[in-house]
Design a protein around this motif. Structure first.
Motif, short mmCIF file in Angstrom:
data_model
loop_
_atom_site.label_atom_id
_atom_site.label_comp_id
_atom_site.label_asym_id
_atom_site.label_seq_id
_atom_site.Cartn_x
_atom_site.Cartn_y
_atom_site.Cartn_z
N THR A 162 0.80 -1.22 0.00
CA THR A 162 0.00 0.00 0.00
C THR A 162 0.83 1.27 0.00
OG1 THR A 162 -1.52 -1.27 1.40
CG2 THR A 162 -2.02 1.04 1.08
N PHE A 163 1.92 1.30 0.78
CA PHE A 163 2.70 2.52 0.92
C PHE A 163 4.06 2.41 0.23
CE2 PHE A 163 -0.18 2.35 4.58
CZ PHE A 163 -0.85 3.55 4.40
N LEU A 166 7.60 1.75 2.15
CA LEU A 166 7.51 1.80 3.61
C LEU A 166 7.65 0.39 4.21
CD1 LEU A 166 6.81 3.86 5.98
CD2 LEU A 166 4.55 2.79 5.92
N SER A 232 3.32 2.41 11.66
CA SER A 232 3.59 3.07 10.38
C SER A 232 4.09 4.50 10.56
CB SER A 232 2.33 3.08 9.51
OG SER A 232 1.98 1.78 9.14
N ALA A 236 7.70 5.62 9.26
CA ALA A 236 7.87 6.71 8.29
C ALA A 236 8.86 7.75 8.80
CB ALA A 236 6.53 7.36 8.00
#
Length: 722
Positions: A162-163, A166, A232, A236
């Motif tokens: 999704t990221f 990440l 998350s 990040a």
């Protein structure tokens, strides 16, 4: 028998055989259709039936907050069979081809003419012309609305992260068959991939598959979902600050790890450069390596934690004891020279750790028996795998005492002759922060099946106690003092937040010898009074400086500062209960130019006068840090210009070392160059120490060691506490 008779006999024989063939065929037709027909039809049916798998959906991966990190995305292939006819018996028309090409052009990066050309240039007998791949469900729906009979839409699934990049090194990636290759995808592959179902189909003589009514089917069992310990937001932050640090210091790569010391849960794990697991083949192979668990490095001074714990617990060191180190900053042990980064003089035990003296640390370690030192290192997790739930971990190397040389113990005391992974170093400091309990690091909190039932619930695993709680309470203030103005970790300080930690600077081996390439690191935990996070930062071959405090320390600081901003408890603990009155103190202006000094004093409305016309400030009447009351006037004494000493006092080929303390690095370097000496500078800012001292004679061409304080000029400060 005459010749004529023989010919007639052969003719009748041939004719009889020709008549026999239709009879045989007729007999076979009757037998197949009436006598054995049912059995043969059943046999054909069995041979034409086949089974194909129904793929199971791979399980999802979530972070600690329930954010989706990895899932499955449907992809669609669009093909065309121009031979297919509609209900009116018409094949695909040019108008339909133009419509299809226009829609595909909008959904892809290709033009409509590109698709028309693919169709027109296909062989005349083609019944399967692939036009586009990996289209989204939205694109699929747009093509379905055209209602063109010859359009073929095939569905497949791919892994979607999704990221993007990440937590790429923790998550890992899958191959084209959706099999996990690295990271959690590989370690938990059996849980994630599920079990395929089975569908019976019929194959025709051309091997084409078709479904049939009533065909038996076994539905797939989809993969289980994994809920990780990764946060998350923290991940990040770590990745962002690590990237900035690697780019700023021109390092080969960097590694960062953040652990909850009380449980061993990994909150974030990052390497930079990184890669996008959605497209793992688009980056260098090296970028996909998880250096945090696969790199074996000599940890350097971060390993002094082992020496400190062992020496204090075995009563081999007195906190009031003074350790004397040579003026040269080096000592010879069994023929090998051991050096400090700077000549550090006489120190207490706290200052040995605070200033990171290799010489004094080696002296302390040599009071211990090799077997005892080895056991403490093993207790803290060195030399064995952490058993984290990631594939590719190495155990490092910690040789047994009978394999040690005469210099192994003193060199191991400050992190050489041992190979460890960054995760092992972080785990050891987590045990320190957790009052001596070593916890197993882990990344997965729980695993759930497709119905939401928990099939695996990971609990924190206590491995062993590494030292007595009382021992660690004694050394905690010492490692806190590292992160102060007087310690090597001053660049990691955060106002209002208590931090304990250690810097590490280790030379790297290149072609069998120690080179001038360094591994710089800082590892610490916060808040020191009740640790919630252990953070390790490690940079490989930074070009700006090899010192971990200068390179890795600021990355730790910015990471910890941003994490504290997310944590309400830490924020409240950092907020001062009372705002002390602000008073003006005299700044330190020694070594600064006349113009710059006047500019700073005017900016803060301080009265001053100067003695001398030009040059640098060599003295001031009010000591730096002294409160300025009742509009006192600061008097600055200028050097005019630097005047060398009387040449009659200096031997030929030598130069007298000037007083450099208080000057800037640039000023001192210029003066030394004019004298014919070199400058070996460490850190930056105003010079705090020099070796040799002013007045000593040095041979021309040799280096004077100068060390900067690297602190900003502070004119307004808080009122000093009692």
């Amino acid at each position: 028998m005459t010749e004529k008779t023989a010919i007639l006999s052969r003719m009748f024989l041939v004719f009889g055989l020709l008549l026999l063939i239709p009879c045989v065929l007729a007999f076979q037709l009757v037998r197949i259709n009436y006598f054995e027909g049912e059995e043969l039809r059943l046999l054909w049916s069995k041979q034409a039936i086949d089974s194909i798998p129904i793929p199971a959906q791979r399980g999802n991966i979530y972070d600690a907050n329930g954010t989706l990190l990895a899932t499955n995305a449907a992809n669609y292939l669009i093909a065309l069979d121009p031979k297919v006819k509609d209900a009116h018996g018409k094949s695909v028309s040019n108008e339909q081809i133009n419509e299809l090409s226009s829609v595909l052009a909008k959904e892809t990066n290709n033009s409509a003419s590109y698709f028309r050309k693919r169709i027109s240039e296909a062989p005349s007998n083609s019944q399967y012309i692939v036009l586009a791949k990996n289209l989204s469900p939205i694109s699929r729906d747009a093509i379905r609305e055209l209602d063109i009979k010859g359009v073929i839409i095939e569905e497949s699934f791919s892994r979607k992260y999704t990221f993007g990049s990440l937590a790429a090194h923790s998550l890992g990636f899958v191959n084209h068959n959706m099999d996990g290759k690295t990271g959690l995808e590989a370690y938990y592959d059996e849980d994630l991939k599920g079990e395929n179902g089975v569908q019976q189909v019929r194959r025709d003589p051309r091997n084409q598959i078709s479904a049939y009514i009533g065909a038996p089917k076994k539905l797939p069992e989809n993969g289980r979902s994994i809920h990780t310990t990764i946060d998350s937001y923290i991940q990040a932050i770590l990745e962002d600050e690590l990237k900035k640090g690697v780019d700023k210091h021109l390092a080969e790569y960097g590694t960062g790890i953040i652990i909850d010391p009380k449980t061993g849960a990994i909150k974030a794990l990052a390497n930079y450069p990184t890669y996008d697991p959605n497209y793992p083949g688009s980056d260098e192979n090296e970028n996909r390596r998880n250096f945090a668990i696969s790199d074996m490095v000599e940890p350097g001074s971060t390993f002094k934690l082992v020496t400190a714990i062992a020496a204090v617990e075995q009563n081999k060191v007195d906190f009031e004891e003074i350790f004397e180190t040579p003026e040269s900053g080096e000592v010879v042990i069994h023929g090998l020279t051991l050096r400090d980064h700077d000549p550090l003089g006489n120190m207490t035990f706290q200052e040995v750790i605070q200033k990171s003296s290799n010489v004094a640390t080696a002296e302390i370690a040599m009071r211990l028996k090799p077997q005892v030192f080895y056991q403490y290192a093993r207790n803290l997790g060195f030399g064995s795998e952490t058993n984290i739930d990631l594939s590719g971990e190495v155990a490092g190397i910690l040789n047994k005492p009978y394999d040690w040389s005469m210099v192994s113990l003193p060199w191991m005391s400050h992190g050489y002759e041992i190979l460890a992974t960054p995760l092992q170093v972080a785990q050891a400091y987590a045990a320190f922060a957790n009052e001596g309990l070593l916890m197993r690091p882990y990344l997965v909190d729980r695993i759930e099946d497709q119905n939401g039932n928990i099939v695996l619930d990971n609990k924190p695993v206590e491995i062993r106690r590494v030292a007595r709680k009382k021992t660690l309470q004694k050394i905690l203030p010492i490692f806190e003092s590292v992160v102060t103005d007087s310690g090597t970790g001053e660049w990691a300080q955060i106002d209002g937040l208590r931090i304990a930690g250690k810097t590490g600077t280790a030379k790297k081996v290149y072609k069998g010898r120690y080179s001038n390439k360094y591994l710089a690191s800082f590892v610490g935990f916060f808040p020191a009074e009740d640790p919630k996070y252990v953070c390790l930062i490690m940079l490989n071959e930074p070009k700006t400086s090899g010192y971990g405090g200068f390179t890795a320390g600021p990355i730790f600081r910015e990471t910890a500062k941003r994490i504290a901003g997310l944590d309400g408890d830490i924020q409240r603990s950092m907020s001062p209960k009372e705002q002390p009155e602000l008073i003006t103190k005299a700044p330190s202006l020694i070594g600064i130019s006349k113009e710059r000094s006047e500019e700073l004093l005017k900016k803060f409305n301080l009265s001053f006068k100067t003695e001398g016309k030009s040059g640098y400030v060599i003295a001031q009447n009010i000591e730096p840090g002294t409160p300025i009351l009742n509009d006192e006037e600061i008097t600055l004494t200028l050097s005019e210009t630097y005047l060398p000493v009387d040449s009659s006092k200096v031997k030929e080929g030598f130069a007298e070392v000037p007083e450099l303390r208080g000057m800037s690095m640039r000023q001192a370097t210029k003066i030394l160059s004019e004298l014919g000496l070199k400058a070996a500078s460490y850190r930056s800012g105003t010079i705090e120490r020099q070796f040799p001292k002013a007045g000593d004679m040095m041979r021309l061409g040799t280096a004077v060691t100068i060390r900067g304080k690297a602190k900003p000029l502070e004119l307004v400060t808080k009122k000093e506490s009692d």
